[in-house]
Design an enzyme around this catalytic site. Sequence first.
Site, mmCIF file in Angstrom:
data_model
loop_
_atom_site.group_PDB
_atom_site.id
_atom_site.type_symbol
_atom_site.label_atom_id
_atom_site.label_comp_id
_atom_site.label_asym_id
_atom_site.label_seq_id
_atom_site.Cartn_x
_atom_site.Cartn_y
_atom_site.Cartn_z
ATOM 1 N N CYS A 113 0.803 -1.238 0.000
ATOM 2 C CA CYS A 113 0.000 0.000 0.000
ATOM 3 C C CYS A 113 0.834 1.285 0.000
ATOM 4 C CB CYS A 113 -0.973 -0.010 1.169
ATOM 5 S SG CYS A 113 -1.964 -1.496 1.217
ATOM 6 N N HIS A 255 -3.894 6.448 4.074
ATOM 7 C CA HIS A 255 -4.266 5.255 3.312
ATOM 8 C C HIS A 255 -5.699 4.866 3.691
ATOM 9 C CE1 HIS A 255 -4.331 1.403 1.524
ATOM 10 N NE2 HIS A 255 -4.086 0.703 2.625
ATOM 11 N N ASN A 285 -10.696 -0.361 0.002
ATOM 12 C CA ASN A 285 -9.240 -0.276 0.087
ATOM 13 C C ASN A 285 -8.653 -0.684 -1.261
ATOM 14 O OD1 ASN A 285 -6.538 -0.644 0.537
ATOM 15 N ND2 ASN A 285 -6.770 -1.884 2.386
HETATM 16 N N1 ACO Z 1 -19.181 -9.632 8.505
HETATM 17 C C1 ACO Z 1 -19.599 -10.048 9.705
HETATM 18 N N2 ACO Z 1 -18.755 -10.458 10.666
HETATM 19 C C2 ACO Z 1 -17.444 -10.447 10.391
HETATM 20 C C3 ACO Z 1 -16.937 -10.036 9.150
HETATM 21 C C4 ACO Z 1 -17.865 -9.625 8.179
HETATM 22 N N3 ACO Z 1 -17.484 -9.211 6.961
HETATM 23 N N4 ACO Z 1 -15.599 -10.138 9.176
HETATM 24 C C5 ACO Z 1 -15.253 -10.597 10.376
HETATM 25 N N5 ACO Z 1 -16.380 -10.799 11.115
HETATM 26 C C6 ACO Z 1 -16.497 -11.307 12.462
HETATM 27 C C7 ACO Z 1 -15.320 -12.155 12.888
HETATM 28 O O1 ACO Z 1 -15.463 -13.482 12.395
HETATM 29 C C8 ACO Z 1 -15.433 -12.101 14.380
HETATM 30 O O2 ACO Z 1 -16.416 -13.010 14.791
HETATM 31 P P1 ACO Z 1 -16.203 -13.878 16.125
HETATM 32 O O3 ACO Z 1 -16.115 -12.885 17.243
HETATM 33 O O4 ACO Z 1 -17.429 -14.727 16.160
HETATM 34 O O5 ACO Z 1 -14.931 -14.628 15.907
HETATM 35 C C9 ACO Z 1 -15.961 -10.684 14.631
HETATM 36 O O6 ACO Z 1 -16.502 -10.228 13.387
HETATM 37 C C10 ACO Z 1 -14.932 -9.725 15.101
HETATM 38 O O7 ACO Z 1 -13.795 -9.874 14.245
HETATM 39 P P2 ACO Z 1 -12.585 -8.891 14.350
HETATM 40 O O8 ACO Z 1 -11.529 -9.333 13.393
HETATM 41 O O9 ACO Z 1 -12.191 -8.685 15.782
HETATM 42 O O10 ACO Z 1 -13.295 -7.561 13.819
HETATM 43 P P3 ACO Z 1 -12.652 -6.149 13.713
HETATM 44 O O11 ACO Z 1 -13.446 -5.160 14.435
HETATM 45 O O12 ACO Z 1 -11.168 -6.182 13.993
HETATM 46 O O13 ACO Z 1 -12.829 -5.840 12.177
HETATM 47 C C11 ACO Z 1 -11.506 -5.823 10.214
HETATM 48 C C12 ACO Z 1 -12.233 -6.675 11.217
HETATM 49 C C13 ACO Z 1 -12.477 -4.904 9.539
HETATM 50 C C14 ACO Z 1 -10.825 -6.722 9.195
HETATM 51 C C15 ACO Z 1 -10.428 -4.982 10.975
HETATM 52 O O14 ACO Z 1 -9.643 -5.799 11.800
HETATM 53 C C16 ACO Z 1 -9.540 -4.240 10.047
HETATM 54 O O15 ACO Z 1 -9.952 -3.373 9.325
HETATM 55 N N6 ACO Z 1 -8.230 -4.512 10.082
HETATM 56 C C17 ACO Z 1 -7.288 -3.884 9.238
HETATM 57 C C18 ACO Z 1 -7.389 -4.507 7.904
HETATM 58 C C19 ACO Z 1 -6.694 -3.707 6.894
HETATM 59 O O16 ACO Z 1 -6.774 -2.520 6.876
HETATM 60 N N7 ACO Z 1 -5.974 -4.416 6.045
HETATM 61 C C20 ACO Z 1 -5.305 -3.865 4.988
HETATM 62 C C21 ACO Z 1 -4.132 -3.034 5.441
HETATM 63 S S1 ACO Z 1 -2.830 -3.169 4.378
HETATM 64 C C22 ACO Z 1 -3.499 -2.956 2.908
HETATM 65 O O17 ACO Z 1 -4.177 -2.012 2.712
HETATM 66 C C23 ACO Z 1 -3.228 -3.985 1.874
#
Ligand code: ACO
Length: 328
Positions: A113, A255, A285
């Site tokens: 990124c 970003h 993203n």
């Molecule tokens: N819909 C519904 N539930 C979901 C989804 C979805 N799409 N995705 C995950 N969940 C669930 C999980 O399974 C979990 O369930 P559980 O508690 O029963 O196990 C629950 O939601 C909580 O999951 P978390 O991973 O703790 O959720 P979080 O609030 O962290 O959000 C997310 C997840 C959006 C992926 C977040 O962690 C995030 O944005 N992280 C950064 C990701 C990112 O930016 N990556 C790219 C950066 S580098 C680049 O740009 C290439």
Amino acid sequence: MKKISIKGTGCYLPERIVPNSYFEKIVDTSDQWIISRTGIQERRMVLPGQALSDIALPACEKALEMAGLSACDLDLIVVGTSTPDMPTPSTGCFLQHRLGAKNAVAFDISAACPGFIYGLTIAQKFMQDGSHRHALVVGGEIISPRIDYQDRATCVLFGDGAGAVVLGHSNGDGEGEILSTEIHSDGSLWGLLNVPGGGSLHPPSKEMVEAGLHYIKMQGNEVFKHAVRFMSDAVRKVMEGCGITSRQVDWFIPHQANLRIMEAVAKQVEIPIEKVIITVHKYGNTSVATIPTALDEAFRSGQIQKGDLILTASFGAGFTWGAALFRM
Ligand code: ACO
């Protein structure tokens, strides 16, 4: 050392709009969950058969047009991408050919990124001694084929897009001038975010594809925490290096990975959310393309004005991260 300025910007987003409702039909998720956890409402995706150079080409043409230059004026093309047209040759070479930039040297960089900020830094260094006069820095990604559409935690996050800037030597009035850039990496954290298959470790094969190794693997929570910390650190460093405080910044373009990451970084570095350019709700993203596309859109719409002080910061697989400060 010569000062380097942004002379033109351009972007292209594919026409196909994929709303959150699409994912409601294929995985256990909801529009409300996606919006509340990421800020994303919809994203753009290419049609089958479209390659990165197909979507990067119009972005480059727009940037050249704004700069008042022709492709023959370019002597450097740097493309940040993790999803080139082909493993080889570089998408930089495809763009050089398709633009007719016959005087340019062209190559790709792989920095995930922050590849756009890496590209700015590299181009600036080529140009500071006067040996290269005009550079095209491109950030483009076609991530949609790298998404596992059965993994609800990643499939909702990404979109395709491309952005570009044309750089030239400053004409002394400060317009467009790049004040400073910061780039960093820490390969020890590679396991938190990667695409394991398709390279030399897991070459393309039926078994590799069946194992889903060609898809993005991510530990979202860990990525989230590191993204906030590393982007905030890079922002502080780049501002300190220029003797600039967050109050002087007109616009912050982080970003666009997730609205909550952007809000957390803005809070840490004391930039009010009203000064943050946000496109993640409509494009998701787009990896290396988020910053150049947001910059181009905000500038062309009049939100960003000539002379404004712009701060950008990014974070991605590697881990890699960085920040840049420039005037428009
Ligand atoms: N819909 C519904 N539930 C979901 C989804 C979805 N799409 N995705 C995950 N969940 C669930 C999980 O399974 C979990 O369930 P559980 O508690 O029963 O196990 C629950 O939601 C909580 O999951 P978390 O991973 O703790 O959720 P979080 O609030 O962290 O959000 C997310 C997840 C959006 C992926 C977040 O962690 C995030 O944005 N992280 C950064 C990701 C990112 O930016 N990556 C790219 C950066 S580098 C680049 O740009 C290439």
